[in-house]
Write a protein that holds these residues in place. Structure first.
Motif, PDB file in Angstrom:
ATOM      1  N   LEU A 143       0.600  -1.362  -0.004  1.00 46.95           N
ATOM      2  CA  LEU A 143      -0.080  -0.025  -0.150  1.00 46.95           C
ATOM      3  C   LEU A 143       0.977   1.237   0.146  1.00 46.95           C
ATOM      4  N   ALA A 144       1.102   2.017  -0.875  1.00 48.04           N
ATOM      5  CA  ALA A 144       1.747   3.064  -1.166  1.00 48.04           C
ATOM      6  C   ALA A 144       1.303   4.404  -0.692  1.00 48.04           C
ATOM      7  N   HIS A 145       2.119   5.088   0.331  1.00 46.83           N
ATOM      8  CA  HIS A 145       1.614   6.300   1.049  1.00 46.83           C
ATOM      9  C   HIS A 145       1.987   7.345  -0.251  1.00 46.83           C
ATOM     10  N   LEU A 146       1.257   8.366  -0.225  1.00 51.35           N
ATOM     11  CA  LEU A 146       1.353   9.552  -1.044  1.00 51.35           C
ATOM     12  C   LEU A 146       1.097  10.858  -0.467  1.00 51.35           C
ATOM     13  N   THR A 147       1.857  11.694  -0.539  1.00 52.63           N
ATOM     14  CA  THR A 147       1.438  12.994   0.179  1.00 52.63           C
ATOM     15  C   THR A 147       1.264  13.902  -0.955  1.00 52.63           C
ATOM     16  N   CYS A 148       0.450  15.142  -0.773  1.00 57.52           N
ATOM     17  CA  CYS A 148       0.414  15.942  -1.824  1.00 57.52           C
ATOM     18  C   CYS A 148       0.825  17.220  -1.604  1.00 57.52           C
TER      19      CYS A 148
END
Length: 320
Positions: free
Chosen positions: A80-85
């Motif tokens: 499950l890939a974390h991704l921040t914006c």
């Protein structure tokens, strides 16, 4: 301390309790070797997925993507890939999302990310501001790739807060944000670390009354380090249990601290399961020993499922 309890529901009545871990990309070769020792240990517990963190402003993007790729090709774990914006434009993030999907990632934890502390590091005007914006962007990229995904869906997770978010004006505002993320397409939420048994239960009660229907998975951390517990208390704005701080402060060695911390973590996890938690997410800090101690004490039933073949093993199979 409660004895190990099996929380498996009668056959056919509900899904088994989900199990997942959090990992972060290694900073050097020594850390990488240690991480892969942990990965091999965690594989044996047959988790449903492992999340991989993503640094603020994409600071460790390459190492995060590399770890995700290695998990998919060299292990049986589902990432499950974390991704921040924050600090990234929609175009930049769309490219990262497309790359993740093209590499085989089918789950993304959509996060705002930490705001910069220095005015000079303020995000550009074109960067995304909120996790809700990121969720909508993921769904847009997914729609463009619907044929490649066989009309399937990407599972999108978000963060939830058992106690008030440090930057939030109120608990009610936190619920409004969680509802907005659900409306934008979030499938589930993982909570921040909590230190008191009633915090998860009260979050679920508030959320359901407000109309949140997605699963709320409690995130728990082996509370074995006094320094780490205090630091997380500062970050979350929640005071850790005084009895735990006192017990950890009086320990005479790592073994005693591990025993005390594991027992406290198990108590929190059991309280969450008794409150109806659909799963347990363990923040490992890339260390497996205490996490496996917690899991042993919880005695969660794991469904038997064959793992995917590792690509590194294929040549041997062909030769055979």
């Amino acid at each position: 301390m409660s004895p190990p309890v099996s929380h498996q529901s009668p056959p056919g009545t509900s899904a088994p309790i989900a199990l997942s871990y959090e990992l972060f990309p290694p900073r050097n070769e020594t850390a990488s070797a240690s991480l892969w020792d942990t990965i091999r240990e965690l594989e044996g517990t047959n988790p449903d997925y492992v999340s991989v963190t993503y640094g603020a402003n994409g600071s460790n993007r390459d190492t995060a993507v590399d770890l995700l790729n290695r998990l998919m090709t060299e292990s049986t774990l589902r990432p499950l890939a974390h991704l921040t914006c924050v600090g990234n434009s929609a175009a930049e993030l769309a490219g990262t999302i497309a790359e993740l999907l093209d590499h085989g990632v089918r789950g993304i934890l959509a996060l705002r990310g930490d705001l910069p502390t220095k005015p000079a590091d303020a995000p550009d005007a074109g960067s995304l501001r909120y996790a809700q914006d990121l969720i909508e962007l993921i769904r847009h990229v997914e729609q463009q790739r619907s044929a490649l995904l066989c009309a399937g869906r990407v599972a999108i997770g978000v963060a939830a807060y058992p106690a008030k978010h440090p930057e939030s004006p109120s608990i009610e505002h936190d619920l409004e944000v969680l509802l907005a993320k659900q409306r934008s397409g979030a499938d589930f939420a993982i909570t921040q670390v909590f230190f008191h048994a009633d915090q998860y239960r009260e979050l679920v009660t508030r959320a359901r009354r407000a109309g949140v229907t997605i699963p709320l998975i409690p995130g728990v951390m082996p509370l074995t380090s006094l320094r780490r517990v205090r630091r997380l208390g500062e970050l979350t704005g929640v005071e850790p249990a005084p009895a735990l701080l006192d017990a950890l402060g009086r320990t005479t060695g790592a073994a005693e601290a591990r025993r005390i911390g594991v027992a406290a973590t198990v108590d929190l996890a059991l309280a969450a399961l008794d409150a109806g938690a659909p799963g347990i997410h363990l923040y490992t800090f890339n260390e497996h020993a205490a996490a496996l101690d917690v899991l042993d004490r919880l005695a969660l039933p794991r469904p038997a499922r064959p793992g995917p073949l590792r690509r590194t093993a294929l040549p041997e199979l062909v030769q055979a």
